[in-house]
Design an enzyme around this catalytic site. Structure first.
Site, short mmCIF file in Angstrom:
data_model
loop_
_atom_site.label_atom_id
_atom_site.label_comp_id
_atom_site.label_asym_id
_atom_site.label_seq_id
_atom_site.Cartn_x
_atom_site.Cartn_y
_atom_site.Cartn_z
N ASP A 181 23.76 -49.57 -29.38
CA ASP A 181 23.83 -49.60 -27.92
C ASP A 181 24.43 -48.29 -27.43
O ASP A 181 25.65 -48.12 -27.40
CB ASP A 181 24.68 -50.79 -27.48
N VAL A 182 23.55 -47.37 -27.04
CA VAL A 182 23.99 -46.04 -26.61
C VAL A 182 23.54 -45.72 -25.18
O VAL A 182 24.08 -44.83 -24.54
CB VAL A 182 23.49 -44.94 -27.57
N LYS A 183 22.51 -46.40 -24.70
CA LYS A 183 21.99 -46.23 -23.32
C LYS A 183 21.79 -44.76 -22.97
O LYS A 183 22.12 -44.31 -21.87
CB LYS A 183 22.92 -46.90 -22.31
N ARG A 184 21.21 -44.02 -23.88
CA ARG A 184 20.99 -42.59 -23.65
C ARG A 184 19.77 -42.35 -22.77
O ARG A 184 18.86 -43.17 -22.69
CB ARG A 184 20.82 -41.86 -24.98
#
Length: 298
Positions: free
Chosen positions: A106-109
């Site tokens: 979960d990095v939401k880049r």
């Protein structure tokens, strides 16, 4: 390389589970027996914290491996401790994969061109970390997703694109009305669903999934119609208030197409117990059974 969606569906069928456990370690809730092993706060908090969160998350993985199909480490909880936290994250990703769990990082880049390509390589082809899937933010436009989609195609990886998130403030932008009276999240769902067509696997689902919060079940019915071949990663179950009975409209008629995430309600289930690992295992099993009853009705 096997299509990510096919690997996920295979795991769901084998374990009869769509449970994903979020790894969001917090030092103040980690059992003291782990903390005390490293005399945390006595030397270098970042280095010691890295050891503590690594050992805790590995213990969680051991506890949930029979009932979960995936884990979802939230990178911010590791990055806050600098390189020791990132090193711990790398070790946890590898350990989870060794235990047969898929890892959704979960990095939401989000970015464009070469920067997005660098992000994609960092999380999919890094020297020390190679997640099975990551979360991404589409609000820079569809071109910001292209480098991620390319590596998904080439490497058998997966994406989960933010479409309708579980937080109350998601309404501020995601529910904005467009000129054609659709809401913004509906446009995003349509675009992401179209982009995912090229990565539909043998099981009929795309490796480009969508994040659709469990706290908005009415919206889920609309989104499911727009994205019939998309796997939903559904946060908001447990500590954020969503219950199993809220999830019916997230599933397709085949009882598939969904992976449900719970973090705090699972990993800190034993925070006040001496048998904390057993309590974590129990919480994951109960979640699996509760959702299983909804799946059979779907």
């Amino acid at each position: 390389m096997m299509n990510f969606a096919d690997r996920l569906i295979d795991a769901i069928r084998k374990k009869k589970s769509c449970v994903c456990v979020g790894l969001d370690p917090r030092l103040d809730l980690i059992p003291q027996e782990i903390v005390h092993q490293y005399d945390i706060f006595d030397y270098d908090i970042n280095i010691q914290a890295g050891y503590v969160i690594r050992d805790f998350c590995n213990a969680v993985i051991d506890a949930v491996a029979d009932d979960a199909v995936a884990v979802k480490p939230q990178s911010a909880f590791f990055e806050q401790y600098g390189w020791p936290g990132v090193q711990a994250l790398e070790q946890i990703v590898n350990y989870a994969q060794q235990k047969g769990l898929l890892v959704i990082l979960d990095v939401k880049r989000s970015d464009i061109a070469s920067t997005a390509e660098a992000y994609a390589k960092a999380f999919f082809k890094g020297r020390d970390i190679s997640a099975d899937a990551i979360t991404v933010n589409p609000y820079l436009g569809m071109d910001s997703l292209e480098p991620f989609i390319k590596l998904c195609t080439d490497e058998g990886k997966g994406l989960f694109v933010l479409v309708k998130t579980s937080n109350p403030g998601s309404k501020d932008f995601q529910d904005a009305l467009l000129q054609d009276n659709r809401k913004l999240y509906e446009l995003v769902a349509e675009k992401v669903g179209q982009a995912g067509q090229k990565l539909v696997g043998k099981e009929g689902y795309s490796s480009i999934g969508a994040v659709v919060g469990a706290t908005f079940p009415q919206e889920a019915e609309t989104i499911r119609k727009l994205m019939p071949k998309t796997i939903f990663l559904v946060p908001g179950y447990g500590a954020q208030g969503a219950k199993a009975e809220d999830l019916k409209d997230y599933f397709n008629t085949d009882g598939l197409g969904v992976i449900i995430n719970a973090s705090r309600s699972i990993i800190f289930a034993g925070a006040k117990s001496t048998n904390w690992q057993g309590e974590i295992k129990k919480a994951a099993k109960e979640m699996k059974e509760e959702i299983g009853r909804v799946t059979r009705k779907a």
